[in-house]
Enzyme design. Structure first.
Site, PDB file in Angstrom:
ATOM      1  N   PHE A   1       2.056 -34.069  55.207  1.00  0.00           N
ATOM      2  CA  PHE A   1       2.756 -33.261  56.218  1.00  0.00           C
ATOM      3  C   PHE A   1       2.337 -31.802  56.199  1.00  0.00           C
ATOM      4  CE2 PHE A   1       6.194 -36.552  55.382  1.00  0.00           C
ATOM      5  CZ  PHE A   1       5.654 -37.395  56.323  1.00  0.00           C
TER       6      PHE A   1
ATOM      7  N   SER B   1      11.390 -29.893  63.937  1.00  0.00           N
ATOM      8  CA  SER B   1      11.377 -30.363  62.546  1.00  0.00           C
ATOM      9  C   SER B   1      10.667 -31.720  62.450  1.00  0.00           C
ATOM     10  CB  SER B   1      12.812 -30.475  62.033  1.00  0.00           C
ATOM     11  OG  SER B   1      12.824 -31.109  60.800  1.00  0.00           O
TER      12      SER B   1
ATOM     13  N   TRP C   1       6.986 -31.202  62.909  1.00  0.00           N
ATOM     14  CA  TRP C   1       6.394 -30.581  61.706  1.00  0.00           C
ATOM     15  C   TRP C   1       5.901 -31.667  60.747  1.00  0.00           C
ATOM     16  CZ3 TRP C   1       7.573 -31.069  56.516  1.00  0.00           C
ATOM     17  CH2 TRP C   1       7.012 -30.126  55.657  1.00  0.00           C
ATOM     18  N   HIS C   2       6.627 -32.785  60.722  1.00  0.00           N
ATOM     19  CA  HIS C   2       6.262 -33.835  59.770  1.00  0.00           C
ATOM     20  C   HIS C   2       4.976 -34.559  60.145  1.00  0.00           C
ATOM     21  CE1 HIS C   2      10.391 -33.318  58.342  1.00  0.00           C
ATOM     22  NE2 HIS C   2       9.935 -33.831  57.214  1.00  0.00           N
ATOM     23  N   GLY C   3       4.603 -34.526  61.379  1.00  0.00           N
ATOM     24  CA  GLY C   3       3.360 -35.202  61.726  1.00  0.00           C
ATOM     25  C   GLY C   3       3.108 -35.256  63.209  1.00  0.00           C
TER      26      GLY C   3
END
Lengths: 294, 474
Positions: free
Chosen positions: B474, B321, B324-326
């Site tokens: 993102f 997770s 996933w954001h960066g």
């Protein structure tokens, strides 16, 4: 759907109406230094009127003068706007004897006035000549809203009773900054069209002053010696020649060369081309004595 | 196109008018939505429309093929096409340079010098959102939870639906796709609730997030020279900035969808009133949390099985997770930190202790609840420091400076105007915690509240200019 659209439209219209009221009637009366200067023009009847840009806005303090003087110069003001302000106000200034205008790099070499400056002077100085379209005139669309609200709420004018702004800083021989300032001022020195245009405006100012029998005082603002070291000799000479030829050709012009007033010390300057509090007091006294002789 | 832009202010009424007054047939309405969505996305960079289109075509075909075959092995291979394509897009556009840089760094530390040749890749806006949406479609068909669609326009509209295209909520095909099959009816109540959500979302973005951003950027950029309390305030402001920014976008997205007769899933449910981290993650970015729960956590075994497997699963889901954001170790650290917060609750079976609304049947929360809320907020805010920092070392220095700075006097004089705004925001959220924020706006003074919000939005929007939403990256 009809009910939804009616409600949304009604809501939007109310917001628009409120916004228009602010834009047309409230923000132009905001308490900022421009409206303060406009009121000075309307409510006082001076003997000496100071126009021009930041060099005189910071440089001439009417409180140090023995004349009934007001300072309505402003930062970044172009000579075209000086002419329009003079044109629209000279007839009701019945006591006016002298108009002081700077002749500097900024006066001769700057571009024609743009839409933004027109908007501001139309709204705050009520200059009808600068009326543009609704979109261009709108303060709310073109100015920072936060500043407009601040101007409405706070009485923060930052100028003296007679229109002068004080600079407390003392020049510290910052050569890099001086070079930058000179470069910025001299970017347009070869633009013949700008010079020609600004000279035409100067002619108009001379004419209007002649018609109203007002003496015109053209001043080359005093600069710190550092400024002269880094500025172009050619441009400085051009300004001197221009001033000489104008003053020779017209009887109602008094020429004052800031360079020759002996204001050289750092303690009189905020930066290389702007006087500070001390400098303004000295410079105003010197102008005062020259006016007394005339 | 940004929701808080002049272009969108023109775009939305045009599309709305064409949708309800000109094109009344279902198929034509779907085509209009598709065209409008492509215009909306193409406004940013039309070249990347090809990626959305490719992703749409691939998963459309994969869906049909998955339904055609009964052989499980063959179906698996077909699903891999979708997985490899969608994750491949993400890997290339989002993570390529990260992997290259880290690969070179690893060899550098081993004493082998390698040529660093990262590519100048533009990250397509919203790629993480629409790839996850199309991926879930294919996985649901593979799991026989969903029938594939043969209506390409409806599917393409589902993938690119402009209100939620670039920053979610990440919709499931089972919820959104069927809404493209049936005729939408205009509902006054739903449209009005949509408008209210848009208004509240704009307030969160323009007034709360953008104002916090001014101080957050200043404090995080100069953290070496700031006092301890200023750094703490900077982290708290960032917590509100990211919440206002992201949940504001979600509110505008849900509200806009309602204007067209669509119902999108809720993405935030007052997360800062959570009493523990497990509750926080049930209330924060719900569409992503449930996506990972359904397509990663549960397939891995979830909270069943041996303790070590439970721990492994928790770490995997939080680290993924975060990633996933960066493409940065800071996001992974943020995920790891949240895993550490969550783990004790899972291991002591306390991860579902707080299901109810906070302070239910009470006007104010009890002392115990207040302490729980504040401690959860503190933990979350601490983790946000990693999320906001440019590197792990910067985050660690930021945290160290909180404690070791010589003076503890805050530099908050310039920030004091933000506190009443935040207090107002918290109070509105608190008193609407039982349901949607629009519920509290039903009394007869509601128009005063709407006008107040509208003028605050105009005031701050006109002052600061339009700023992009954080989650676009993102």
């Amino acid at each position: 759907m009809k009910r939804f659209l009616q409600k949304v439209l009604f809501y939007i219209i109310i917001i628009f109406v409120i916004v228009f009221i602010f834009d047309l009637f409230i923000f132009p009366n905001n308490n900022n230094q421009m409206t303060q200067k406009f009121r000075l023009l309307q409510d006082t009847n001076p003997t000496v009127l100071v126009l021009g840009n930041s060099h005189l806005f910071f440089g001439i303090n009417p409180d140090s003068s023995s004349f009934n003087m007001i300072n309505v110069a402003d930062k970044g003001r172009k000579i075209e706007t000086d002419y329009i302000i003079l044109k629209e106000n000279i007839s009701h200034l019945s006591n006016l004897k002298y108009v002081i205008i700077p002749i500097s790099h900024y006066t001769l070499y700057s571009f024609k006035i743009g839409v933004n400056e027109k908007r501001v002077y139309y709204n705050y100085y009520n200059l009808k000549d600068y009326k543009q379209s609704i979109l261009e005139n709108s303060l709310i669309l073109n100015e920072p809203f936060r500043e407009l609200i601040k101007g409405l709420i706070f009485k923060d004018k930052q100028i003296s009773r007679l229109g002068w702004r004080a600079n407390a800083k003392i020049y510290d021989n910052n050569i890099n900054e001086t070079k930058l300032r000179v470069t910025q001022m001299e970017t347009q020195i070869n633009n013949i069209n700008n010079i020609k245009y600004n000279l035409e405006i100067i002619d108009k100012i001379i004419n209007i002053c002649e018609i109203h029998k007002v003496k015109l005082i053209f001043i080359t603002p005093p600069y710190h010696p550092d400024f002269y070291i880094y500025s172009s000799k050619k441009s400085a000479l051009f300004i001197e020649h221009t001033l000489d030829s104008i003053s020779v050709a017209h009887n109602n012009i008094i020429k004052i060369e800031g360079k020759k007033l002996g204001i050289y010390n750092n303690k009189f300057y905020e930066n290389s081309d702007h006087l500070n509090v001390n400098g303004a007091a000295l410079f105003t006294k010197k102008i005062d004595s020259i006016l007394k002789l005339n | 196109m940004l929701f808080n832009s002049f272009e969108f202010l023109i775009f939305l009424p045009i599309v709305f008018s064409l949708y309800w007054f000109v094109f009344k047939k279902l198929n034509i309405q779907n085509i209009l939505i598709l065209v409008a969505s492509y215009v909306f996305y193409g406004w940013w960079d039309w070249r990347f429309l090809s990626l959305i289109f490719l992703s749409t075509v691939v998963d459309y075909i994969v869906g049909i093929q998955l339904n055609k075959f009964t052989n499980q092995k063959k179906r698996q291979y077909i699903l891999y096409v979708s997985i490899f394509f969608n994750l491949g897009l993400l890997a290339f556009f989002k993570y390529f340079n990260f992997f290259i840089d880290n690969w070179v760094t690893v060899w550098d530390t081993l004493g082998v010098t390698m040529h660093r040749s990262s590519l100048n890749i533009i990250l397509p806006v919203g790629i993480s959102f629409y790839t996850f949406q199309t991926l879930s479609y294919s996985i649901d068909i593979y799991r026989r939870k969903l029938q594939p669609t043969r209506d390409f326009i409806a599917f393409a509209s589902f993938v690119s639906f402009f209100p939620q295209l670039v920053a979610g909520p990440i919709e499931r095909a089972s919820n959104l796709l069927p809404q493209f099959y049936k005729k939408r009816q205009f509902s006054y109540d739903i449209a009005v609730s949509g408008m209210k959500l848009i208004l509240w979302g704009l307030f969160k973005k323009v007034v709360i997030a953008d104002n916090c951003a001014i101080y957050v950027n200043d404090i995080f950029d100069n953290y070496q020279h700031e006092y301890g309390l200023t750094l703490i305030i900077g982290a708290i402001f960032f917590a509100f900035q990211i919440y206002g920014d992201f949940s504001g976008y979600s509110d505008i997205a849900i509200g806009t969808a309602r204007l067209f007769g669509f119902d999108l899933m809720r993405n935030f449910n007052y997360p800062y009133f959570s009493r523990d981290i497990a509750e926080f993650w049930r209330r924060w970015h719900i569409s992503l949390s449930t996506w990972f729960r359904d397509y990663l956590y549960i397939p891995l075994g979830g909270s069943r099985g041996k303790r070590e497997n439970q721990i492994r699963n928790v770490f995997i889901i939080f680290l993924v997770s975060g990633f996933w954001h960066g493409a940065n170790w800071t996001f992974i650290a943020w995920g790891g930190l949240n895993a550490l917060y969550f783990l004790p609750l899972l291991l002591t079976n306390k991860n579902r202790n707080h299901i109810d609304v906070v302070a239910k049947d009470r006007f104010l929360p009890s002392f115990k609840t207040t302490v729980q809320i504040l401690s959860t907020f503190t933990l979350t805010t601490f983790a946000w420091i990693f999320f906001r920092s440019k590197s792990i070392s910067e985050a660690l220095h930021y945290i160290c400076n909180i404690f070791i700075s010589e003076d503890f006097i805050p530099k908050i004089i310039a920030q004091k105007q933000l506190f009443p705004l935040l207090l107002f925001f918290i109070l509105v959220e608190y008193f609407s915690r039982h349901d949607d924020v629009i519920i509290i706006l039903k009394n007869r003074y509601r128009y005063l509240f709407y006008f107040l919000l509208s003028f605050m939005i105009i005031y701050y929007a006109a002052s600061s200019g339009k700023t992009s939403f954080i989650y676009f990256q993102f």
